[in-house]
Design a protein around this motif. Structure first.
Motif, mmCIF file in Angstrom:
data_model
loop_
_atom_site.group_PDB
_atom_site.id
_atom_site.type_symbol
_atom_site.label_atom_id
_atom_site.label_comp_id
_atom_site.label_asym_id
_atom_site.label_seq_id
_atom_site.Cartn_x
_atom_site.Cartn_y
_atom_site.Cartn_z
ATOM 1 N N UNK B 75 -6.781 -3.629 3.653
ATOM 2 C CA UNK B 75 -7.395 -3.054 2.507
ATOM 3 C C UNK B 75 -9.111 -3.494 2.610
ATOM 4 N N UNK B 76 -9.428 -4.563 2.908
ATOM 5 C CA UNK B 76 -10.783 -4.852 2.924
ATOM 6 C C UNK B 76 -11.556 -4.083 3.548
ATOM 7 N N UNK B 77 -11.227 -3.998 4.747
ATOM 8 C CA UNK B 77 -11.934 -3.095 5.999
ATOM 9 C C UNK B 77 -12.130 -1.628 5.354
ATOM 10 N N UNK B 245 -12.145 10.271 3.595
ATOM 11 C CA UNK B 245 -10.999 10.717 3.019
ATOM 12 C C UNK B 245 -9.625 10.746 3.899
ATOM 13 N N UNK B 246 -9.986 11.305 4.889
ATOM 14 C CA UNK B 246 -8.834 11.620 6.148
ATOM 15 C C UNK B 246 -8.278 10.020 6.399
ATOM 16 N N UNK B 247 -9.137 9.375 6.276
ATOM 17 C CA UNK B 247 -8.810 7.996 6.650
ATOM 18 C C UNK B 247 -7.905 7.060 5.591
ATOM 19 N N UNK B 248 -8.475 7.322 4.484
ATOM 20 C CA UNK B 248 -8.035 6.585 3.387
ATOM 21 C C UNK B 248 -6.487 6.969 2.943
ATOM 22 N N UNK B 251 -4.573 8.087 7.241
ATOM 23 C CA UNK B 251 -4.138 7.115 8.436
ATOM 24 C C UNK B 251 -3.886 5.805 7.700
ATOM 25 N N UNK B 252 -4.594 5.606 6.673
ATOM 26 C CA UNK B 252 -4.528 4.195 6.212
ATOM 27 C C UNK B 252 -3.091 4.329 5.326
ATOM 28 N N UNK B 257 2.471 2.642 5.212
ATOM 29 C CA UNK B 257 3.860 2.756 4.854
ATOM 30 C C UNK B 257 4.606 2.420 5.938
ATOM 31 N N UNK B 258 4.341 2.767 7.124
ATOM 32 C CA UNK B 258 5.008 2.649 8.587
ATOM 33 C C UNK B 258 5.184 1.315 8.702
ATOM 34 N N UNK B 259 4.151 0.462 8.367
ATOM 35 C CA UNK B 259 4.058 -0.915 8.911
ATOM 36 C C UNK B 259 4.539 -1.861 7.867
ATOM 37 N N UNK B 260 4.069 -1.637 6.695
ATOM 38 C CA UNK B 260 4.519 -2.552 5.597
ATOM 39 C C UNK B 260 5.776 -2.220 4.851
#
Lengths: 122, 499, 156
Positions: B75-77, B245-248, B251-252, B257-260
Motif C-alpha cells: 500500500x505504501x508504494x 489508475x490502471x495500476x491502482x 494491477x494492485x 485479491x490473488x495474493x492476500x
C-alpha cells in the motif's frame, strides 16, 4: 413453487440476457439497458445469497414480538441487502452518466447507432 | 491506530466537495484548494513510509465486522506513486486546463478519483474495495469525456460500458466470496479459505475477479477501451489514467485479491503470466503503427503493464522486486510522457506525428523531458526503465522461463523502435511551417514535466548506487507478496485480525 | 406565475386532471419522503430511499407543470449547492468521529433502540444522505430533461 437452485439459474439467465443485449444490439439505449440488466442480475444474485429457502423468512428487524434467537434463526441475512443498496446507488450513478453521454453522443453524431459512432480506430 | 489512513481518503473526498462550493465564490479558489489537497496527501503518503504496518478500524468496529483500512509495504508504494503523480498532474493542470470551461468541476472529479484510488489501495474489505473502485472509475469516465467533443464522448462511452461490466464482474466475485465464506473482510476471507479445500465456486469467483481487474487494467485481451480512452482525456487525466489508475484499481487490486485473499496458487500465477505476456507483445506491436502520439503511448502502457504482470506472476522474490520497481518507474515515465504530449499539444494544437517535427528547436524543455521519458521507457541506461527491465529479464531467467525472458528482451527492442519513431517525427527533423511561431509552455506545466524527468533520472542513478532505495520502497512491498505465496496462515491475516 | 393559474392554463404542462392531482399530492409525497428519512434508523428506508422520494416530488412538478415551476422552487444552482452541502455534511460527520478516536465513530449517545431520538449519528447521516441524494437526483433529472433538450433544439 420454485426451488432455490432454479432461482439461481433464472438469475444467470437474466444476466445472459443482459450480456446478449450488450453485445448484439447496436442501439446505444439498448446497450445501456443491457448493462443495467447485468447490474440488476448481480444485485438479485446478492439478495438470493441472503435468502433462506427453509422456513419462513422475516425481515431482519428486531422488535418486541420476536426474540433475538428466533430472529437469528429465521431472518434473512441483512448484510447482502446493505451491499445491494450500495451497489444500486452506484448503478444509479453510472446509469445517469450513461444517459447523459447518450444524449451528448446523439447531439454530436445525430445517431444512436453505435456502429456509426466510429471515429476512433487503429 | 494510525489516524492518517482514513485522512488519505477523507481529505480528498471532502475537498472534492468543498472545491465545488468555494468555486462558486471565485474560480481561482479551486486551483488553490486542489493543489493544497494534493500537496497534503502527497506529504502524508511520504510521512507514512516511516510508520510501519498498521490497521485502522473505521468507526471503531473491529474486524471482521467493520471496515478495516490496512497499510503495509505494498500500500505504501502505491500510495506514494498515486499521490505524487496526482500532485504533479494538478500542478500541470493549473495552466493546461485553462482552455476548458468548468475547471472547478475538473478538480472535483480529479479529487474524487484520487480518493477512490487511495481507498482501493488502503482498504482491507472486499466490498469496500468495489465501492472505491467505482468512485475512481465513475470519476475517470467523466474525466475522459471532459472535452465533450466527438472523440471524447465516444471514448468515454466505450470506457463506461466496459468499465461497468468489469465492476459488475468484481461485484459477482464479491458476492460469490460472501456466499462461500460469509465475510467480506479480506483477511477473514483468506483465513477461512485456507481452512477448507478449494471449491468450484471459489474458482468461479477467482475468474470473475481476474476478469474484472484485467478489464480495469487493460490487459490483452481486455484492452479494447484503453487506446481510445487514455488519449482522448485531457493530458493530466491521461497521465493519471495511464500512470496510476490502471495500476491502482487494476494491477494492485488484482494482485491484492490473488495474493492476500484467494491465495496465490500456481494456476493464478500462470494466468497472470499468460495475460502479461500477451499484453507485452500485442501492445508493443500495435504501438509501432500509431501516428497519434498519445495513442502510441496508450498502446505502450498496455505493453509495459504486461511487463509488470509477468514479473509479478513469476512468483519469485526477484520477480516481485522487478515488477514493483517497473510499476514505480512506469508511473514516472508514462505520466511524464503523457504530460509532455499534453505540452506539445498545448503548444502546437495537434498530436499527429505527421504534422509535428523539429520541436527541439522551439521547445527545449518539453523536448528534453519527452526524450528523457522515451529513453527511460525504452530501457536505455542510466535511466530507471533500464534497471527494472533488466531485473524483469533476469527474474524470468532465474525462474527458468527462457521464453518469457526472450519475449521481454524482444519487446524491449520493439519499445525502443517505436519511441525512436516518436522522437524522430516529433522532436527532430524539420520544423513544419505551420508551427514556426510556437512557444515554450508556461511554468507550471514545465515544472511538472521537469520534476518527473528528474525522478526518472534520479531513481535510475539512486537504485544503482544506494541499496537503501530498494530497502525502503521495494522490499517491504515484495515481502507482502512473498507472504501471499505461503499456504498456511500469513502475517497479513495476523496483522488484521489479531491487531 | 402562480401554480393555480398554471393548473387552469391549458397550454402549459399536462392535462388539467394530472395537474390538479399533482398539486394536491405533491406535498404528501414530500412529507412521506421526510418521514422515510427521519425514521430511517428504526423502520425500513433511510437516507437514500427518502432522498429519492423527496426528489420525486420535484420531478412530479416538472412532469406535470413543465420545468419552470420546479426551477422556480429550486434552481439548478441550488440543486447542485444542496448536493454539495449534503455530501460535505456527511464527510464532516465522519471527521467529527475523530474527536472520539475513530473516523466515523458513532460519538453521540445511542439512546433506547426503537425510539426516534436514538442510534447516535445514524439519523444525522440519513439526513445528510437524503439532502445529497435528493438534490443530486433532482439535478440529474433537470440536466437530462430540461437542459439536455434545450441544447438539442438549438442544434437542429
Amino acid at each position: 413453487m420454485l426451488s432455490h437452485t432454479s432461482l439461481y439459474i433464472l438469475d444467470i439467465a437474466l444476466m445472459g440476457m443482459g450480456i446478449y443485449a450488450l453485445i448484439a444490439k447496436r442501439h446505444i439505449i439498448k446497450k445501456i439497458i443491457g448493462v443495467v440488466i447485468i447490474e440488476y442480475a448481480i444485485n438479485l444474485f446478492l439478495i438470493l445469497i441472503g435468502y433462506r429457502a427453509e422456513g419462513v423468512a422475516v425481515a431482519p428487524i428486531q422488535d418486541a414480538e420476536i426474540g433475538a434467537t428466533e430472529l437469528a434463526a429465521k431472518a434473512v441475512d441483512p448484510l447482502p441487502q446493505a451491499l445491494v443498496l450500495t451497489s444500486i446507488v452506484i448503478g444509479l450513478g453510472t446509469l445517469a452518466l450513461m444517459a447523459a453521454l447518450a444524449i451528448k453522443l446523439y447531439e454530436k453524431y445525430k445517431t444512436f447507432d453505435m456502429s456509426e459512432i466510429n471515429r476512433l480506430r487503429g | 491506530m494510525n489516524h492518517i489512513l482514513p485522512l488519505m481518503v477523507g481529505i480528498p473526498l471532502g475537498m472534492a466537495v468543498i472545491t465545488l462550493i468555494l468555486s462558486k465564490i471565485h474560480n481561482r479558489i479551486a486551483d488553490i484548494s486542489a493543489t493544497a489537497t494534493t500537496i497534503a496527501t502527497a506529504a502524508m503518503s511520504f510521512y507514512l513510509i516511516g510508520t510501519g504496518e498498521s490497521t485502522y478500524w473505521m468507526g471503531g468496529w473491529f474486524p471482521p465486522f467493520g471496515i478495516t483500512l490496512v497499510f503495509d509495504g505494498l500500500s505504501s508504494l502505491l500510495l506514494i506513486i498515486v499521490n505524487t503523480v496526482a500532485l504533479l498532474s494538478v500542478v500541470f493542470s493549473l495552466s493546461y486546463m485553462e482552455k476548458y470551461t468548468a475547471k472547478p468541476k475538473f478538480y472535483s472529479l480529479f479529487l474524487f478519483m484520487l480518493a477512490g484510488m487511495n481507498g482501493v489501495v488502503l482498504t482491507g474489505d472486499l466490498f469496500n474495495m468495489f465501492v472505491f473502485l467505482e468512485i475512481a472509475s465513475i470519476a475517470s469516465y467523466a474525466l475522459v469525456g471532459f472535452g465533450v467533443e466527438h472523440e471524447e464522448l465516444e471514448a468515454s462511452f466505450k470506457y463506461l460500458i466496459l468499465g461497468t461490466v468489469a465492476s459488475t464482474m468484481v461485484l459477482l466475485g464479491v458476492a460469490l466470496t460472501y456466499a462461500m465464506t460469509g465475510s467480506v473482510n479480506m483477511a477473514d476471507v483468506s483465513a477461512m479459505l485456507k481452512s477448507f479445500p478449494a471449491t468450484k465456486t471459489m474458482a468461479f469467483a477467482a475468474g470473475a475477479f481476474i476478469m474484472g481487474f484485467a478489464l480495469k487494467s487493460g490487459l490483452v485481451p481486455f484492452h479494447a477501451w484503453l487506446p481510445d480512452a487514455h488519449p482522448s482525456a485531457p493530458a493530466p487525466v491521461s497521465a493519471m489514467l495511464s500512470g496510476v489508475l490502471i495500476k491502482a484499481i487494476g494491477v494492485y487490486a488484482m494482485v491484492r485479491v490473488i495474493f492476500d485473499v484467494l491465495g496465490a496458487s500456481p494456476v493464478f500465477l500462470e494466468i497472470m503470466l499468460v495475460l502479461g505476456a500477451l499484453s507485452m507483445a500485442v501492445g508493443g506491436f500495435l504501438a509501432i503503427g500509431q501516428w497519434n502520439l498519445k495513442r502510441m503511448f496508450a498502446y505502450s502502457s498496455i505493453s509495459q503493464m504486461g511487463y509488470v504482470v509477468v514479473a509479478l506472476g513469476l512468483g519469485t522474490h526477484l520477480g516481485f522486486i522487478a515488477g514493483l520497481f517497473h510499476l514505480f518507474n512506469h508511473a514516472a515515465f508514462k505520466s511524464l510522457l503523457f504530460l509532455s504530449a499534453g505540452s506539445i499539444e498545448h503548444a502546437t494544437g495537434t498530436r499527429d506525428m505527421k504534422e509535428l517535427g523539429g520541436l527541439a528547436q522551439r521547445m527545449p524543455v518539453t523536448s528534453t523531458t519527452t526524450a528523457i521519458g522515451a529513453l527511460s521507457i525504452s530501457g536505455v541506461p542510466p535511466f530507471n526503465g533500464f534497471f527494472s527491465k533488466l531485473l524483469i529479464i533476469l527474474a524470468c531467467v532465474a525462474a527458468g522461463r527462457w521464453f518469457l525472458a526472450a519475449l521481454a528482451a524482444g519487446v524491449g527492442v520493439v519499445t525502443l523502435l517505436y519511441f525512436l519513431k516518436a522522437m524522430r517525427f516529433s522532436l527532430f527533423g524539420e520544423l513544419p511551417k505551420a508551427l514556426s511561431n510556437i512557444k515554450e509552455v508556461p511554468f507550471p506545466m514545465a515544472f511538472s514535466v521537469i520534476a518527473l524527468a528528474v525522478v526518472c533520472l534520479a531513481v535510475g542513478v539512486i537504485f544503482l548506487v544506494d541499496p537503501a532505495f530498494s530497502d525502503i520502497f521495494l522490499q517491504p512491498a515484495a515481502e507482502v507478496l512473498m507472504d501471499g505465496l505461503k499456504s498456511n496462515a500469513s502475517s497479513y491475516i495476523a496483522s488484521v485480525l489479531g491487531g | 406565475m402562480d401554480i393555480k393559474e398554471i393548473t387552469r392554463d391549458k397550454s402549459l404542462g399536462m392535462t388539467i386532471i394530472v395537474k390538479t392531482i399533482s398539486r394536491l399530492i405533491v406535498s404528501f409525497i414530500l412529507v412521506f419522503g421526510l418521514y422515510i428519512v427521519l425514521y430511517g434508523h428504526i423502520t425500513p428506508g433511510g437516507g437514500f430511499a427518502g432522498g429519492v422520494i423527496l426528489a420525486i416530488s420535484y420531478v412530479l412538478l416538472i412532469l406535470a407543470f413543465g420545468g419552470k415551476v420546479a426551477v422556480a422552487k429550486m434552481s439548478g444552482f441550488w440543486a447542485s449547492m444542496w448536493d454539495n452541502l449534503g455530501a460535505l455534511a456527511f464527510v464532516v460527520i465522519g471527521f467529527l468521529g475523530l474527536i472520539g478516536g475513530y473516523f466515523f465513530l458513532n460519538f453521540i449517545n445511542h439512546g433506547t433502540p426503537g425510539k426516534l431520538i436514538s442510534a447516535g449519528i445514524i439519523p444525522l447521516c440519513n439526513i445528510a444522505i437524503a439532502v445529497k441524494v435528493g438534490a443530486a437526483l433532482y439535478a440529474v433529472f433537470l440536466a437530462l430533461s430540461i437542459y439536455g433538450r434545450i441544447s438539442t433544439e438549438e442544434d437542429e
